[in-house]
Each structure stands twice: as structure tokens, then as C-alpha cells.
Motif scaffolding. Sequence first.
Motif, PDB file in Angstrom:
ATOM      1  N   GLU A  47       1.348   9.453  -5.499  1.00 19.52           N
ATOM      2  CA  GLU A  47       1.948  10.857  -5.342  1.00 19.52           C
ATOM      3  C   GLU A  47       2.665  11.460  -6.506  1.00 19.52           C
ATOM      4  O   GLU A  47       2.526  12.664  -6.863  1.00 19.52           O
ATOM      5  CB  GLU A  47       2.430  10.970  -4.141  1.00 19.52           C
TER       6      GLU A  47
ATOM      7  N   LYS B 191       0.788   4.003  -2.758  1.00 15.39           N
ATOM      8  CA  LYS B 191       0.646   5.569  -2.396  1.00 15.39           C
ATOM      9  C   LYS B 191       1.646   6.426  -3.136  1.00 15.39           C
ATOM     10  O   LYS B 191       1.623   7.520  -3.404  1.00 15.39           O
ATOM     11  CB  LYS B 191       0.460   5.701  -1.114  1.00 15.39           C
TER      12      LYS B 191
ATOM     13  N   THR C 207       0.965  -1.166  -0.127  1.00 18.50           N
ATOM     14  CA  THR C 207       0.172  -0.287   0.045  1.00 18.50           C
ATOM     15  C   THR C 207       0.916   1.195   0.014  1.00 18.50           C
ATOM     16  O   THR C 207       0.528   2.084  -0.755  1.00 18.50           O
ATOM     17  CB  THR C 207      -1.072  -0.055   1.295  1.00 18.50           C
TER      18      THR C 207
ATOM     19  N   TYR D 100       5.219   7.014   3.599  1.00 16.55           N
ATOM     20  CA  TYR D 100       4.214   6.198   3.808  1.00 16.55           C
ATOM     21  C   TYR D 100       4.359   5.110   4.440  1.00 16.55           C
ATOM     22  O   TYR D 100       3.239   4.437   4.944  1.00 16.55           O
ATOM     23  CB  TYR D 100       3.586   6.014   2.472  1.00 16.55           C
TER      24      TYR D 100
END
Length: 339
Positions: free
Chosen positions: A274, A270, A266, A338
Motif C-alpha cells: 500500500e 500488504k 501477510t 491489516y
Amino acid sequence: MEEKLKGLIEELVRIPGPSGYEEQVAAYMKEKFEPLADETYLDKSGNCIAKFNGTSGRTIAVLGHMDEVFFVVEMVKDGLVYLKIGCALDPDIMDSVPVHVMTQDGRLVPGVIGSSTVHLKEWENKGDLFVDVGGELDGILPGDPVIFAPNLFWMNEHIVASKALDDRHSCAILIQLAERFAAERPRDTVYLIGTRMEEVRMWGGASYIGKTIDADFYIAIDTNYGYAPTLPISKSWKIGDGPVIRRWERCRPAYTLCFSSRKLTTALGKAGDELKLPYGYDIADTFTDSSGVYTERPDAEVCAINVARRYSHSPHEVVDIRDVAGCRDIVYTAIQKYI
């Protein structure tokens, strides 16, 4: 575009480093790491490690393997060097391939894998693989490793063909990650690790790291199958479409397995979002260093992110440098923001 990354890859693929004999690659990486990291060392197995001290109390390890595919000298007879295949290689594509025999005293003896001739094909006797070294047999012994000779070329500004792109592209990424962490310190303690022996099931590399470095998170950087008309689309990925985040892998012959961490996959996704970079997900019936760690540390968060390369384990693997750069940027951003 990405000239420094290109230069690192060009230098790394020229360095001989078959499984079990990665010392020269490790020395190169150590030299690059030393001005950047808080600590740089070779562990007892020969893995090359750069450590950046963080303050969060968490630890992240990023792994890329230093070794390349290889043959082994089986015997020297009648002026020729006979070979055994040392890892996953296809003997049907080896005719007339230039190679180097690595002798015990450190010499690289050039040679060509033997082939028949089209004019006498009806009398061909394929037999065992052998190398013609032009009679230069002094010092060549059974057990000496044999690797593809350096052969890199650029098809265009983005696409490179070379031996050993699996996995020297990851070694280039590790060096550039070190440069970035030196400039912008990570909040977590980060280990960047050039590992040994991935092509022969990771005993001295990722499995050893799983036993000796107690990280909370491990990210392996490797390659996956690049799509070509000879491959099923379900088992491959188009080069140029970005790196691929692996969510599960298993290799029955090697008895390896990795259930990828959802937190890590995940976080990597992410980061890709971004950065507005292309990326994808896959599963695979093969292994990377993530499986080597997972075998020893099923309690840790582990996953792999891979760059597609065509013609795997061949004399000319083909990679898109944009995928390599995207993999580097996604891993860096995931670690900094993250995970």
C-alpha cells in the motif's frame, strides 16, 4: 529528511546499555512514552512498556531490544583490564577500539582495547583481550560490563555508522510509533516494549514478556545481515532495499526457534505494498525477540521485521535511515489496517 528520526537514533546510541544494564535506555524511553501512552511503566524485569488502550478486544505487542553487545571485565592486573567476550563478538576486529568500562558506581572509564604494532609484528603475542585505561583502575571490578565508546557519524544524508544500531534503531521506531498512536488511536490495545537482554538469549526480555503480557500478536523489530562482499548474498540483504519480513528463524546454539505467523507476515507485506515501499522476506539461522516470545507462547501469532545493517556486532554498524523509516511505516500501517 527524517530529521526527528535521525535525532532519536543519535541520542539513543550514546546511552550506555549493555545486556543486563539497560536502565538508562529504559529511563530515556519511559520519559518519551509518558506524555503519549495511556500507561507507561517498567515491569519487574526492567522492560520499558507503553500501553495504548483499544476497543476491539485484541492485543498487539511490538518489541525492540534496548541492550547492546558487550565485554565483561575478567580481571585487573599489571595496570590493565582483561576482558571476556559477553556475547557474539569477533575478537579479530577489536584491535585499538575505543571502549568504556561501566563501573559499579556508574562511572564510564574510557580506554582502548590493546593491540600490537605493525613494526614488531613478527614478535606479536596476541594473547588475551585487554583494555588500556591509562592506569585509571579505581573502582573497576571483575564483572563490570565494557561497551564500545560512542562514535556515530553520517556517511551521507541517508547512511549512518555507529555502535549499538542493533537495536537502538528499533527503540527510535517504538518512540515514533507512540507519537502516531497518540495522534490516531489504534482500534486494538497496543503495547510498545523496549526489551532487555536480547543479545544473551532474551531471558529477562522477550521470554519474560511472553509470560507476562497476554497478547494475540507480537511483532519484533530488529536487524539482519546487510550485504557486503565478505558475505553470501543468500544470507544477507542490501541496505537501502527496505526492511525484511522474517518468515522463519532458528538458532541451534541458543535453542531458539520461531515459525512466523502467516497472518502477520501477510499483513506487513500488504502494508508495504500500500505504501509502495521496498521490502523483502528472509529466513535466518539466528534469533530475534520473536524467538524469545515464541518459546513461551507458541499459541500466539509472532514474527519479526528487520532492518539490514552491515558489519554486525562491530564498533561501526552501518544502516540506511530510509530502511528504518520504511520499517516504522510498514509496522504502523499493518497495525492500523491489516492485522
